[in-house]
Motif scaffolding. Structure first.
Motif, PDB file in Angstrom:
ATOM      1  N   ALA A 109      15.154  14.652  68.818  1.00 50.52           N
ATOM      2  CA  ALA A 109      15.271  15.949  68.458  1.00 50.52           C
ATOM      3  C   ALA A 109      14.666  16.102  67.041  1.00 50.52           C
ATOM      4  O   ALA A 109      14.049  17.146  66.557  1.00 50.52           O
ATOM      5  N   MET A 110      14.920  15.120  66.045  1.00 45.26           N
ATOM      6  CA  MET A 110      14.498  15.310  64.656  1.00 45.26           C
ATOM      7  C   MET A 110      12.840  15.084  64.754  1.00 45.26           C
ATOM      8  O   MET A 110      12.251  15.753  64.152  1.00 45.26           O
ATOM      9  N   VAL A 111      12.517  14.335  65.358  1.00 43.29           N
ATOM     10  CA  VAL A 111      10.796  14.275  65.532  1.00 43.29           C
ATOM     11  C   VAL A 111      10.390  15.425  66.114  1.00 43.29           C
ATOM     12  O   VAL A 111       9.573  16.060  65.570  1.00 43.29           O
ATOM     13  N   SER A 112      10.973  15.893  67.217  1.00 45.61           N
ATOM     14  CA  SER A 112      10.420  17.428  67.893  1.00 45.61           C
ATOM     15  C   SER A 112      10.537  18.472  66.839  1.00 45.61           C
ATOM     16  O   SER A 112       9.851  19.252  66.692  1.00 45.61           O
ATOM     17  N   VAL A 123       1.275  14.946  60.085  1.00 50.88           N
ATOM     18  CA  VAL A 123       2.047  14.685  58.925  1.00 50.88           C
ATOM     19  C   VAL A 123       3.510  14.916  59.451  1.00 50.88           C
ATOM     20  O   VAL A 123       4.375  14.046  59.311  1.00 50.88           O
ATOM     21  N   GLY A 124       3.833  16.033  60.218  1.00 52.06           N
ATOM     22  CA  GLY A 124       5.009  16.242  60.830  1.00 52.06           C
ATOM     23  C   GLY A 124       5.484  15.171  61.812  1.00 52.06           C
ATOM     24  O   GLY A 124       6.483  14.883  61.670  1.00 52.06           O
ATOM     25  N   MET A 125       4.647  14.843  62.422  1.00 54.35           N
ATOM     26  CA  MET A 125       4.962  13.829  63.572  1.00 54.35           C
ATOM     27  C   MET A 125       5.320  12.245  62.887  1.00 54.35           C
ATOM     28  O   MET A 125       6.490  11.632  63.122  1.00 54.35           O
ATOM     29  N   ILE A 126       4.643  12.045  61.700  1.00 58.16           N
ATOM     30  CA  ILE A 126       4.949  10.934  61.138  1.00 58.16           C
ATOM     31  C   ILE A 126       6.099  11.019  60.144  1.00 58.16           C
ATOM     32  O   ILE A 126       7.143  10.203  60.422  1.00 58.16           O
ATOM     33  N   MET A 127       6.338  12.089  59.500  1.00 59.64           N
ATOM     34  CA  MET A 127       7.742  12.358  58.769  1.00 59.64           C
ATOM     35  C   MET A 127       8.684  12.656  59.823  1.00 59.64           C
ATOM     36  O   MET A 127       9.853  11.830  59.538  1.00 59.64           O
ATOM     37  N   GLY A 128       8.627  13.009  60.954  1.00 60.34           N
ATOM     38  CA  GLY A 128       9.683  13.163  61.973  1.00 60.34           C
ATOM     39  C   GLY A 128      10.158  11.941  62.612  1.00 60.34           C
ATOM     40  O   GLY A 128      11.172  11.502  62.839  1.00 60.34           O
ATOM     41  N   THR A 129       8.973  10.887  62.722  1.00 65.91           N
ATOM     42  CA  THR A 129       9.232   9.929  63.349  1.00 65.91           C
ATOM     43  C   THR A 129      10.191   8.747  62.396  1.00 65.91           C
ATOM     44  O   THR A 129      10.969   8.255  62.827  1.00 65.91           O
ATOM     45  N   VAL A 130       9.774   8.734  61.205  1.00 65.43           N
ATOM     46  CA  VAL A 130      10.513   7.911  59.979  1.00 65.43           C
ATOM     47  C   VAL A 130      12.096   8.523  60.027  1.00 65.43           C
ATOM     48  O   VAL A 130      13.010   7.949  60.071  1.00 65.43           O
ATOM     49  N   CYS A 131      12.066  10.037  59.864  1.00 61.20           N
ATOM     50  CA  CYS A 131      13.422  10.520  59.827  1.00 61.20           C
ATOM     51  C   CYS A 131      14.149  10.388  60.942  1.00 61.20           C
ATOM     52  O   CYS A 131      15.532  10.125  60.997  1.00 61.20           O
ATOM     53  N   GLY A 132      13.553  10.433  62.075  1.00 62.71           N
ATOM     54  CA  GLY A 132      14.016  10.585  63.262  1.00 62.71           C
ATOM     55  C   GLY A 132      14.609   9.190  63.633  1.00 62.71           C
ATOM     56  O   GLY A 132      15.859   9.017  64.213  1.00 62.71           O
TER      57      GLY A 132
END
Length: 451
Positions: free
Chosen positions: A393-396, A361-370
């Protein structure tokens, strides 16, 4: 508050303000104790005391106290005479009386116990020996049980005469040594011939708890098996008490309130101090001091990366975004895990599955926001590498924050500490620190392309 309750509140306040105490007594006499108790959070301490002192019937006063939180109930009782306190407590179920006494100053509690009648004080003192957050601490010692040799007709006769028992949901069956051996529902009792003995028709697989069982686990058992009451036994399986569904509701409300306070970095002790601002501030300060030092560490890290920041001043634009989004994601994951532990939906056997779910979930949301913030960075500063740095940086940061939201509550749970502490400002600060490290670490790696 519904219209009827609001009208009652307005009437009570107006009568107190006018000093029309005789009229107020009449209003109280016609009002249900639960409705009276519902007024107290909306009154000032002085109004609360006035209203409570006008309750002339001791049984009604006891019912009102049972509906209030125990801290408020203790504060109300402290301001009346000890004889009156004893009379009110003697009308309350023992488990509620114990909680009220626990929230009183020790010297007052001891004086009250010495004033009460022997039979009442002995029961209460017995309950006070158990930890307040255990089955023994919340159980009632007023329960209905019968010997296994009792016939159905005798059991029905005994039930009809059991006026001193608070609530009878089930008939518990004991042997001659008071060991819990079976249970019957009232329906079962009425559906069999009167001559049958209880031991012939009882259910022998009884769901029970020991006196030292944590109250939160007790509530989970009641919820899991959809039962209205839970018998409490000692280490020898002797029946010593009963936990009813109203006690479980109180536990659920108390645990939820406690978790919310801890998630906010506050404490339920604040209720003790009312409007005493300095004492309330003293309770909140430890968490804020933790945040303060976390902020200093974050500032120190930015200072250590000052060469990177000086080289590419545009990096400063996205610091709040990186830290803020990481904190939000971590808070969401931590809240889900804390609630899962509280309800029993998550335990250490399912933790691996929850961890990888939150990681994804964190990776998916991070990818979209990143991708979004990376595009903004590129369009704003016309540097594709800056957009890449901010996006990575946002994804990570969001992925790490999501996993930390799982690991932190689990760590506290494993250490025997309430995991709700993991959703406090402490973890929010930790996510700020990791976010800054990830952001400036990534920028430093790409520094040659950012000029």
């Amino acid at each position: 508050m519904d219209q009827k309750q609001q009208l009652l509140l307005d009437t009570v306040k107006k009568l107190i303000r006018r000093g029309a105490y005789s009229n107020l007594s009449k209003v109280i006499g016609k009002t249900h104790p639960a409705d009276i108790a519902h007024l107290f959070p909306h009154l000032t301490p002085k109004e609360q005391q006035t209203l409570f002192n006008l309750i002339e019937d001791t049984e009604t006063a006891a019912s009102v106290l049972s509906e209030l939180d125990y801290v408020s109930g203790a504060q109300l009782l402290e301001k009346i005479g000890q004889e009156a306190i004893s009379e009110v407590l003697q009308e309350m179920p023992y488990d509620d009386a114990v909680e009220i006494i626990r929230n009183m100053p020790e010297e007052i509690a001891e004086e009250i116990l010495s004033t009460m009648k022997d039979e009442h004080s002995e029961e209460i003192e017995q309950l006070l020996k158990y930890d307040e957050d255990t089955a023994g601490g919340i159980m009632s010692t007023e329960f209905f049980c019968l010997p296994e040799e009792t016939t159905v007709q005798q059991a029905i006769d005994a039930l009809q005469q059991a006026s001193d028992v608070e609530m009878v949901f089930y008939v518990y069956v004991v042997d001659r040594h008071n060991h819990l051996v079976g249970v019957l529902s009232l329906r079962q009792l009425l559906m069999v011939p009167p001559s049958r003995r209880l031991k012939e028709i009882m259910v022998t697989d009884v769901i029970s708890v020991r006196t030292n069982k944590d109250q939160e686990e007790v509530a989970q058992l009641v919820e899991r098996y959809n039962i209205l009451a839970l018998p409490v036994v000692d280490e020898w399986n002797k029946l010593v008490g009963l936990i009813t569904v109203d006690d479980v509701i109180d536990v659920l409300r108390e645990e939820a309130t406690e978790d919310i306070y801890k998630m906010a970095g506050a404490s339920e002790e604040e209720l003790l101090y009312g409007h005493k601002s300095f004492k309330v501030a003293r309770l909140r300060l430890p968490w804020l001091i933790t945040n303060l030092f976390g902020g200093i560490i974050t500032g120190y890290l930015m200072w250590r990366f000052r060469m990177t920041l000086e080289a590419v001043i545009a990096l400063i634009t996205f610091i709040p975004v990186i830290t803020g989004m990481g904190g939000n994601v971590g808070g969401q994951s931590a809240t889900i895990v804390v609630r899962g532990f509280a309800t029993g939906n998550i335990d250490f056997s399912t933790l691996r599955k929850v961890f990888f779910k939150e990681l994804r979930v964190g990776m998916i949301m991070g990818t979209v926001c990143g991708m979004t913030v990376g595009l903004v960075a590129y369009l704003w500063h016309h540097n594709i590498y800056l957009g890449l740095v901010v996006g990575l940086a946002m994804v990570s940061a969001m992925t790490v924050a999501a996993t930390m939201g799982v690991l932190a509550p689990s760590f506290f749970k494993r250490m025997g500490i309430d995991p709700a502490i993991a959703s406090s400002p402490f973890v929010q600060t930790a996510n700020d620190i990791t976010g800054i490290l990830i952001y400036f670490g990534t920028a430093t790696l790409f520094l040659a392309y950012l000029h």
